[in-house]
Design a protein around this motif. Structure first.
Motif, PDB file in Angstrom:
ATOM      1  N   ASN A 128      37.970  71.814  53.942  1.00  0.00           N
ATOM      2  CA  ASN A 128      37.615  72.851  53.174  1.00  0.00           C
ATOM      3  C   ASN A 128      39.104  72.708  52.000  1.00  0.00           C
ATOM      4  O   ASN A 128      39.890  72.051  52.425  1.00  0.00           O
ATOM      5  CB  ASN A 128      37.505  74.159  53.712  1.00  0.00           C
ATOM      6  N   ASP A 129      38.788  73.521  51.041  1.00  0.00           N
ATOM      7  CA  ASP A 129      39.794  73.544  50.110  1.00  0.00           C
ATOM      8  C   ASP A 129      41.387  74.246  50.625  1.00  0.00           C
ATOM      9  O   ASP A 129      42.066  74.169  49.748  1.00  0.00           O
ATOM     10  CB  ASP A 129      39.453  74.549  48.645  1.00  0.00           C
ATOM     11  N   PHE A 130      41.055  74.984  51.688  1.00  0.00           N
ATOM     12  CA  PHE A 130      42.513  75.285  52.231  1.00  0.00           C
ATOM     13  C   PHE A 130      43.126  74.326  52.971  1.00  0.00           C
ATOM     14  O   PHE A 130      44.354  74.711  53.558  1.00  0.00           O
ATOM     15  CB  PHE A 130      42.150  76.680  53.396  1.00  0.00           C
ATOM     16  N   SER A 131      42.706  73.127  53.087  1.00  0.00           N
ATOM     17  CA  SER A 131      43.342  72.294  53.945  1.00  0.00           C
ATOM     18  C   SER A 131      44.113  71.160  52.982  1.00  0.00           C
ATOM     19  O   SER A 131      43.657  71.078  51.886  1.00  0.00           O
ATOM     20  CB  SER A 131      42.424  71.263  54.814  1.00  0.00           C
ATOM     21  N   VAL A 132      44.983  70.455  53.554  1.00  0.00           N
ATOM     22  CA  VAL A 132      45.616  69.279  52.971  1.00  0.00           C
ATOM     23  C   VAL A 132      44.354  68.196  52.740  1.00  0.00           C
ATOM     24  O   VAL A 132      43.588  67.915  53.802  1.00  0.00           O
ATOM     25  CB  VAL A 132      46.979  68.710  53.571  1.00  0.00           C
ATOM     26  N   PRO A 133      44.056  67.686  51.565  1.00  0.00           N
ATOM     27  CA  PRO A 133      42.882  66.849  51.381  1.00  0.00           C
ATOM     28  C   PRO A 133      42.848  65.722  52.351  1.00  0.00           C
ATOM     29  O   PRO A 133      41.824  65.520  53.047  1.00  0.00           O
ATOM     30  CB  PRO A 133      42.873  66.458  49.710  1.00  0.00           C
ATOM     31  N   ARG A 134      43.992  65.000  52.695  1.00  0.00           N
ATOM     32  CA  ARG A 134      43.911  64.047  53.450  1.00  0.00           C
ATOM     33  C   ARG A 134      45.285  63.812  54.285  1.00  0.00           C
ATOM     34  O   ARG A 134      46.386  63.979  53.776  1.00  0.00           O
ATOM     35  CB  ARG A 134      43.639  62.592  52.762  1.00  0.00           C
ATOM     36  N   LEU A 135      45.192  63.391  55.592  1.00  0.00           N
ATOM     37  CA  LEU A 135      46.419  63.075  56.457  1.00  0.00           C
ATOM     38  C   LEU A 135      46.289  61.695  56.945  1.00  0.00           C
ATOM     39  O   LEU A 135      45.028  61.360  57.296  1.00  0.00           O
ATOM     40  CB  LEU A 135      46.499  64.077  57.513  1.00  0.00           C
ATOM     41  N   TYR A 136      47.321  61.100  57.073  1.00  0.00           N
ATOM     42  CA  TYR A 136      47.363  59.725  57.713  1.00  0.00           C
ATOM     43  C   TYR A 136      48.398  59.684  58.885  1.00  0.00           C
ATOM     44  O   TYR A 136      49.490  60.156  58.716  1.00  0.00           O
ATOM     45  CB  TYR A 136      47.732  58.725  56.781  1.00  0.00           C
ATOM     46  N   ARG A 137      47.979  59.412  60.207  1.00  0.00           N
ATOM     47  CA  ARG A 137      48.906  59.697  61.252  1.00  0.00           C
ATOM     48  C   ARG A 137      48.948  58.359  61.938  1.00  0.00           C
ATOM     49  O   ARG A 137      47.869  57.518  62.046  1.00  0.00           O
ATOM     50  CB  ARG A 137      48.057  60.731  62.383  1.00  0.00           C
ATOM     51  N   PHE A 138      50.037  57.992  62.321  1.00  0.00           N
ATOM     52  CA  PHE A 138      50.398  56.662  63.057  1.00  0.00           C
ATOM     53  C   PHE A 138      51.431  57.007  64.068  1.00  0.00           C
ATOM     54  O   PHE A 138      52.386  57.814  63.774  1.00  0.00           O
ATOM     55  CB  PHE A 138      50.763  55.582  62.229  1.00  0.00           C
ATOM     56  N   GLY A 139      51.239  56.267  65.234  1.00  0.00           N
ATOM     57  CA  GLY A 139      52.414  56.504  66.153  1.00  0.00           C
ATOM     58  C   GLY A 139      52.626  55.022  66.999  1.00  0.00           C
ATOM     59  O   GLY A 139      51.767  54.287  67.073  1.00  0.00           O
ATOM     60  N   ILE A 140      53.490  55.084  67.520  1.00  0.00           N
ATOM     61  CA  ILE A 140      54.242  54.054  68.505  1.00  0.00           C
ATOM     62  C   ILE A 140      54.758  54.566  69.799  1.00  0.00           C
ATOM     63  O   ILE A 140      55.787  55.549  69.602  1.00  0.00           O
ATOM     64  CB  ILE A 140      54.979  52.910  67.688  1.00  0.00           C
ATOM     65  N   SER A 141      54.390  53.942  70.876  1.00  0.00           N
ATOM     66  CA  SER A 141      55.105  54.500  72.046  1.00  0.00           C
ATOM     67  C   SER A 141      55.156  53.485  72.804  1.00  0.00           C
ATOM     68  O   SER A 141      54.757  52.180  73.067  1.00  0.00           O
ATOM     69  CB  SER A 141      54.038  55.896  72.540  1.00  0.00           C
ATOM     70  N   TYR A 142      56.366  53.875  73.894  1.00  0.00           N
ATOM     71  CA  TYR A 142      56.625  52.902  74.922  1.00  0.00           C
ATOM     72  C   TYR A 142      56.924  53.728  76.328  1.00  0.00           C
ATOM     73  O   TYR A 142      57.529  54.526  76.267  1.00  0.00           O
ATOM     74  CB  TYR A 142      57.598  51.928  74.488  1.00  0.00           C
ATOM     75  N   GLU A 143      56.498  52.973  77.304  1.00  0.00           N
ATOM     76  CA  GLU A 143      56.582  53.809  78.715  1.00  0.00           C
ATOM     77  C   GLU A 143      57.757  52.775  79.523  1.00  0.00           C
ATOM     78  O   GLU A 143      57.200  51.667  79.692  1.00  0.00           O
ATOM     79  CB  GLU A 143      55.246  54.097  79.403  1.00  0.00           C
ATOM     80  N   ILE A 144      58.496  53.633  80.036  1.00  0.00           N
ATOM     81  CA  ILE A 144      59.501  53.211  80.935  1.00  0.00           C
ATOM     82  C   ILE A 144      59.159  53.504  82.418  1.00  0.00           C
ATOM     83  O   ILE A 144      59.066  54.941  82.834  1.00  0.00           O
ATOM     84  CB  ILE A 144      60.925  53.585  80.669  1.00  0.00           C
ATOM     85  N   ASN A 145      58.701  52.567  83.280  1.00  0.00           N
ATOM     86  CA  ASN A 145      58.273  53.040  84.885  1.00  0.00           C
ATOM     87  C   ASN A 145      59.639  53.088  85.517  1.00  0.00           C
ATOM     88  O   ASN A 145      60.444  52.543  85.534  1.00  0.00           O
ATOM     89  CB  ASN A 145      57.454  51.762  85.306  1.00  0.00           C
ATOM     90  N   GLN A 146      59.417  54.442  86.137  1.00  0.00           N
ATOM     91  CA  GLN A 146      60.641  55.066  87.052  1.00  0.00           C
ATOM     92  C   GLN A 146      62.112  54.847  86.464  1.00  0.00           C
ATOM     93  O   GLN A 146      62.858  54.098  86.930  1.00  0.00           O
ATOM     94  CB  GLN A 146      60.546  54.059  88.407  1.00  0.00           C
ATOM     95  N   VAL A 147      61.920  55.653  85.504  1.00  0.00           N
ATOM     96  CA  VAL A 147      63.344  55.355  84.555  1.00  0.00           C
ATOM     97  C   VAL A 147      64.733  55.555  85.531  1.00  0.00           C
ATOM     98  O   VAL A 147      65.554  54.588  85.296  1.00  0.00           O
ATOM     99  CB  VAL A 147      62.955  56.352  83.440  1.00  0.00           C
ATOM    100  N   PHE A 148      64.809  56.491  86.176  1.00  0.00           N
ATOM    101  CA  PHE A 148      65.899  56.466  87.096  1.00  0.00           C
ATOM    102  C   PHE A 148      65.922  55.349  87.858  1.00  0.00           C
ATOM    103  O   PHE A 148      67.517  54.812  88.111  1.00  0.00           O
ATOM    104  CB  PHE A 148      66.053  57.945  87.486  1.00  0.00           C
ATOM    105  N   ARG A 149      65.196  54.875  88.573  1.00  0.00           N
ATOM    106  CA  ARG A 149      65.272  53.672  89.408  1.00  0.00           C
ATOM    107  C   ARG A 149      65.778  52.344  88.603  1.00  0.00           C
ATOM    108  O   ARG A 149      66.449  51.672  89.057  1.00  0.00           O
ATOM    109  CB  ARG A 149      64.092  53.479  90.181  1.00  0.00           C
TER     110      ARG A 149
END
Length: 282
Positions: free
Chosen positions: A249-270
């Motif tokens: 609607n007109d109350f919204s920002v017309p367009r948004l572009y989202r992007f992400g990068i993630s990385y998982e560390i297994n058993q980080v303290f070990r």
């Protein structure tokens, strides 16, 4: 309860940017993610909002997360806008058709923040148009609560969030919502190793917006967004996500572009203990 929930609610990355699923971080694992959003309000300059996330699986039923937020406006400045501390609690001892999770977050941010982790109340296009030097003067210490509902069915994930947010300095409770659905492009893994196999991709749709506040509950003067979303998990464990989202609607920002990068560390303290022992043995 911890072992049964931990085995069922493992960290399965969904391609959502706003909507939370019922799935928790694996106990002992740490996920690091950089999530970004770019948009251009009708009456302002293009902005780049960022959130650096550190998500840790404390137990099988409790996941905690720290956000560090910032914003950059090319014609203005780049500043740090605050932090958020989030906790999610799995309610049931095993998975059901619908799985509830309780979410509580403390936010200590300022008015320049544009990470857009949620939309509540009457948040709209005009809230993103100010200059950093002016909007950062507004201090926001807020409590945010969510009821997260999630279901998995034949490879599909369907998630719904009901959001309530309150400024601890005063003001009414504000409300919002987020809903999303996604599915891997292929459920069964290939027999051979590959980088761009269909099972490495997940795709779906996401929609979210505001629902007014306690005194003006409803859709009047509220913003809403909808868009497709996709992610790809590399063989090394890194996940890339992208979503173009469109104001409805007109109350919204017309367009948004989202992007992400993630990385998982297994058993980080070990892993840290292993590295320390390895260094000492050399």
């Amino acid at each position: 309860m911890v072992s049964s929930v931990g085995s069922l609610c493992t960290a399965q990355e969904k391609p959502y940017f706003v909507t939370y699923t019922h799935e928790m971080e694996e106990p002992g694992n740490l996920e690091i993610e950089l999530s970004n959003v770019s948009g251009k309000p009708l009456s302002g300059n293009r902005f780049w909002g960022s959130a650096m996330e550190f998500e840790y699986g404390a137990t099988g039923w409790w996941t905690t997360e720290l956000y560090l937020d910032g914003v950059s406006i090319p014609q203005d400045s780049t500043i740090f806008t605050g932090y958020r501390w989030e906790n999610r609690f799995y309610v049931l001892s095993r998975q059901h058709w619908i799985n509830p999770v309780i979410y509580a977050e403390f936010e200590n941010i300022n008015g320049a923040d544009k990470s857009l982790r949620e939309v509540v109340g009457h948040d709209g296009d005009g809230d993103f148009a100010g200059k950093n030097a002016e909007t950062r003067r507004e201090k926001k210490r807020e409590l945010e609560l969510k009821l997260i509902l999630g279901s998995n069915f034949k490879g599909w994930n369907i998630s719904e969030n009901i959001i309530a947010e309150k400024n601890l300095g005063g003001g009414a409770w504000e409300f919002g919502y987020a809903i999303a659905a996604s599915r891997p492009l292929k459920l069964l893994a290939s027999a051979r190793k590959c980088t761009f196999c269909p099972e490495k991709f997940a795709a779906g749709v996401e929609m979210y917006g505001g629902l007014g506040d306690r005194t003006t509950l409803g859709l009047h003067n509220t913003s809403h967004y909808f868009g497709p979303t996709v992610n790809w998990k590399s063989p090394g464990g890194m996940t890339l996500s992208f979503s173009p989202q469109f104001g409805l609607n007109d109350f919204s920002v017309p367009r948004l572009y989202r992007f992400g990068i993630s990385y998982e560390i297994n058993q980080v303290f070990r892993s840290m203990s292993f590295l320390q022992s390895h260094r000492e043995s050399q």
